[in-house]
Design a protein around this motif. Sequence first.
Motif, short mmCIF file in Angstrom:
data_model
loop_
_atom_site.label_atom_id
_atom_site.label_comp_id
_atom_site.label_asym_id
_atom_site.label_seq_id
_atom_site.Cartn_x
_atom_site.Cartn_y
_atom_site.Cartn_z
N GLU A 1 10.32 18.45 -6.09
CA GLU A 1 11.39 18.84 -6.89
C GLU A 1 12.88 18.46 -6.60
OE1 GLU A 1 12.97 22.92 -9.26
OE2 GLU A 1 11.69 22.97 -7.57
N MET A 2 13.00 17.63 -5.36
CA MET A 2 14.03 16.96 -4.71
C MET A 2 14.25 15.57 -5.14
SD MET A 2 15.54 19.39 -3.13
CE MET A 2 14.57 20.53 -4.38
N GLY A 3 13.01 14.95 -5.74
CA GLY A 3 13.27 13.78 -6.39
C GLY A 3 12.02 12.65 -5.97
N MET A 4 11.93 11.69 -6.65
CA MET A 4 11.18 10.64 -6.39
C MET A 4 11.65 9.36 -5.28
SD MET A 4 8.10 9.39 -7.28
CE MET A 4 7.88 9.85 -8.96
N THR A 5 10.78 9.26 -4.42
CA THR A 5 11.13 8.29 -3.41
C THR A 5 10.42 6.78 -3.70
OG1 THR A 5 10.95 9.94 -1.38
CG2 THR A 5 10.82 7.49 -0.98
N VAL A 6 11.40 5.92 -3.71
CA VAL A 6 11.02 4.46 -4.05
C VAL A 6 11.01 3.69 -2.69
CG1 VAL A 6 11.18 2.42 -5.35
CG2 VAL A 6 11.71 4.55 -6.14
N PHE A 7 9.96 3.13 -2.00
CA PHE A 7 10.01 2.56 -0.65
C PHE A 7 9.98 1.15 -1.01
CE2 PHE A 7 7.80 0.76 3.01
CZ PHE A 7 8.80 0.81 3.84
N LYS A 8 10.92 0.30 -0.64
CA LYS A 8 11.09 -1.07 -0.95
C LYS A 8 10.30 -1.94 0.12
CE LYS A 8 13.15 -0.35 -4.87
NZ LYS A 8 14.51 -0.95 -5.36
N GLY A 9 10.70 -1.59 1.34
CA GLY A 9 10.20 -2.30 2.50
C GLY A 9 10.94 -1.97 3.93
N VAL A 10 11.08 -3.13 4.91
CA VAL A 10 11.82 -3.02 5.92
C VAL A 10 12.46 -4.34 6.27
CG1 VAL A 10 10.57 -0.83 6.94
CG2 VAL A 10 10.25 -3.52 7.60
N ARG A 11 13.75 -4.16 6.89
CA ARG A 11 14.23 -5.87 7.39
C ARG A 11 14.20 -5.58 8.94
NH1 ARG A 11 19.29 -7.89 4.34
NH2 ARG A 11 20.19 -6.46 5.84
N LEU A 12 13.61 -6.77 9.57
CA LEU A 12 13.32 -6.59 10.91
C LEU A 12 14.25 -7.92 11.74
CD1 LEU A 12 9.72 -5.96 11.31
CD2 LEU A 12 11.37 -4.42 11.61
N PHE B 1 6.45 7.86 -4.25
CA PHE B 1 5.82 9.16 -3.93
C PHE B 1 6.84 10.43 -4.20
CE2 PHE B 1 7.05 6.76 0.00
CZ PHE B 1 7.50 7.67 0.76
N ASP B 2 6.47 11.42 -4.06
CA ASP B 2 7.18 12.55 -4.18
C ASP B 2 6.73 13.88 -3.56
OD1 ASP B 2 5.41 13.63 -5.95
OD2 ASP B 2 6.98 14.37 -7.45
N TRP B 3 5.44 14.14 -3.15
CA TRP B 3 5.00 15.16 -2.51
C TRP B 3 5.68 15.67 -1.12
CZ3 TRP B 3 2.55 18.90 -5.35
CH2 TRP B 3 1.78 18.67 -6.27
N PRO B 4 5.78 16.45 -0.50
CA PRO B 4 6.39 16.45 0.91
C PRO B 4 5.27 16.21 1.87
CG PRO B 4 5.36 18.92 -0.01
CD PRO B 4 5.43 17.77 -1.10
N GLY B 5 5.94 15.58 2.91
CA GLY B 5 5.26 15.27 4.18
C GLY B 5 4.74 13.61 3.89
N GLY C 1 -0.59 10.38 2.41
CA GLY C 1 -0.28 11.18 1.46
C GLY C 1 -0.36 10.54 0.13
N ARG C 2 -0.14 11.10 -0.84
CA ARG C 2 -0.49 10.44 -2.21
C ARG C 2 0.59 9.53 -2.76
NH1 ARG C 2 -2.64 15.53 -6.05
NH2 ARG C 2 -4.09 16.47 -4.64
#
Length: 374
Positions: free
Chosen positions: A120-131, A50-54, A38-39
Amino acid sequence: MKLKNLVCLLLVVFISQQYLVSQVCFINSTDNVFTFSGRVDHTEEGAVRFDWPGVSVNFQFTGETLELCIDGGARNYYNVFIDGDLHKVIHAPADTIIPVEGIKGNGWHSCRIQKRTEGEMGMTVFKGVRLAADAQIRALNDSHRRKIEFIGNSISCGYGTEGKAPEEDFLPETENVDKSYAFISARAFNAECYVTAHSGLGVVRNYGDKEPVSTQLATLPQRYHQVFDMDTSLVWDFSQWQPDVVVINLGTNDYSTDVSPPKEVFINRYLEFIRQIRSYYGDVPVFCVNGPMRDEPAYSNVKEVVERARNQYQDKNTYFIGIPNYLLNTTSDLGSDYHPSYRGQLKMARHILPVIANVMNWEYDDSEFETLMY
């Protein structure tokens, strides 16, 4: 004596905290072990937006510990798939660390974090993961041989697919793009799926607009070039991802009320949008879908768009797929706000799949429809 005990207690707490910290490791979202479908935007340091669905984040990891570092806002929800199965639906209303519990086995697992909700539900900011500190992580190789982009409105977003009744009002929790005909069709073809869609938008007129041609809120073609649905600041680089097929399902909102655009304005703008898509993707097959929430005049006008493209402009790689509004059973196929439920979306996918398969000479897996009975 009491002071000595207090010092000992503080020392134990400090050591314990250091021990707990040492048990996890953080992998930043900018690491190349993460692949995105996705974009997405990588310009913000230490984050991917990102904010587009899927849109999805994909990777593989070992162990049973997984924590997601994500800021999704108050209205976004996400599907978390582990080893191909839906494991959890998460909500990240603030900058949050979310544990994914119940993962079994210390070997390799695949993970896909998918945005269920639209821009329209908002922006997602993905920071990373913890393992776990001793865990490994690597990129998840893309097994998809095909690529399909779906361009549309609320139907393509999966609006209300998990709603229990048509009388229910929309809630972000019941929107799930993974249950839309777009992702259902992509799964059947084993194709990667991009959904560029926004509820209420049309080709020239958006839902509820009092004017026949919208001027206040950008229509879908007017925002199609953007990295983000709801932010005009960045332009998408179309060379990053080239689909094999484009499916457009627009027109429902243009003709949603008594106020509607003139026929020639709608047709000419739709044809212009097809030419815009051609400028990005070349001569890929474009399927123009109408339905099932709106019949005439949208049905005939979209069909005429395709006829003019093929005959007047010699664009023979443009096709019409009409989905009649009577395809859906009003007592069992509708979710929130009279939109197609998952069952209704299955019917839509089953309607369009044979057409695309025939044009593309693609086989498809219809096992997802096994439980569908009229």
